[in-house]
Design an enzyme around this catalytic site. Structure first.
Site, PDB file in Angstrom:
ATOM      1  N   CYS A  31       3.239  -4.796   6.735  1.00 28.00           N
ATOM      2  CA  CYS A  31       2.857  -4.493   5.356  1.00 28.00           C
ATOM      3  C   CYS A  31       4.008  -3.854   4.587  1.00 28.00           C
ATOM      4  O   CYS A  31       4.996  -3.409   5.170  1.00 28.00           O
ATOM      5  CB  CYS A  31       1.636  -3.578   5.341  1.00 28.00           C
ATOM      6  SG  CYS A  31       0.114  -4.397   5.899  1.00 28.00           S
ATOM      7  N   HIS A  63       0.827  -1.212   0.000  1.00 25.35           N
ATOM      8  CA  HIS A  63       0.000   0.000   0.000  1.00 25.35           C
ATOM      9  C   HIS A  63       0.858   1.257   0.000  1.00 25.35           C
ATOM     10  O   HIS A  63       2.074   1.207   0.133  1.00 25.35           O
ATOM     11  CB  HIS A  63      -0.965  -0.006   1.194  1.00 25.35           C
ATOM     12  CG  HIS A  63      -0.318   0.011   2.548  1.00 25.35           C
ATOM     13  ND1 HIS A  63       0.192   1.159   3.122  1.00 25.35           N
ATOM     14  CD2 HIS A  63      -0.112  -0.982   3.452  1.00 25.35           C
ATOM     15  CE1 HIS A  63       0.674   0.877   4.317  1.00 25.35           C
ATOM     16  NE2 HIS A  63       0.509  -0.416   4.547  1.00 25.35           N
TER      17      HIS A  63
END
Length: 223
Positions: A178, A162
């Site tokens: 992440c 992301h």
């Protein structure tokens, strides 16, 4: 004679390295991938859009064996590669997870979202007190401009590729697991992949080592 061989060896290594350096072409993410909503959001950004040169988007030689279109993440060196035809790849700098929090293995892109809302997991709530239940999408959202949700089979791994509102940390290992990219870079990546794209995240401390092929079954077929 041994001295001459050593000298020639050093010279050859230097030529190889210089060739690799010449094959690295730095390019900003093309603005053509920006939608009007992206331009409006990015214009409101309060953070400095500064990334150290080694982690700028670049076109590089690529010598691993993944198929074109595959995403490969080298956590040790903080790079994400989108494999291209002809022995090339688009290389992006990334932030990766702290030790013991990072994901490794083979997955696929099971879902994709533009300017996603952020819903912290129960584990993140345990580690960071005072977080809201969710944060609406926007330039101040920790997920940034785009999110690729990593699945193994039909299971959401809860790991994402992301954007970020902290581009100053690109090239470090500080996330909750992440893989973060600059908003401009993740918009570019998002425009080039689709649901079902295979994602290979190399094991930490193994650099360019291959992933266990049996784990490929966990990714499930593209859809």
């Amino acid at each position: 004679m041994s001295w001459l061989k050593a000298k020639l060896g050093i010279l050859a290594a230097g030529l190889v390295l210089s060739g690799c350096m010449q094959a690295t072409t730095y390019q900003p993410a093309p603005e053509a991938t920006l939608k009007p909503a992206d331009r409006a959001q990015l214009a409101k950004a309060q953070y400095a859009k500064v990334v150290n040169e080694p982690f700028r988007r670049a076109i590089v030689d690529y010598h691993r064996k993944e198929m074109p279109g595959t995403i490969v993440v080298d956590s040790d060196n903080h790079y994400l590669y989108l494999v291209q035809d002809g022995g090339k790849a688009i290389r992006y700098g990334v932030t990766v997870g702290e030790e013991a929090l990072a994901f490794s293995g083979i997955a696929r892109v099971g879902n994709m979202s533009e300017w996603p809302k952020w819903t912290p997991t129960a584990e993140i709530h345990k580690r960071i007190e005072g977080l809201p239940a969710s944060v609406p999408g926007g330039v101040d959202n920790p997920l940034g401009a785009r999110a690729l949700y990593l699945y193994q089979g039909n299971r959401d791994t809860l790991f994402r590729i992301h954007g970020t509102n902290q581009p100053e940390y690109i090239g470090t290992s500080i996330s909750s697991g992440c893989i973060r990219m600059t908003n401009e870079d993740v918009i570019d990546l998002y425009s080039r992949v689709k649901q079902g794209t295979v994602v290979v995240v190399l094991e930490p401390n193994h650099g360019d080592s291959p992933v266990n092929p049996r784990m490929a079954k966990l990714a499930g077929p593209p859809r």
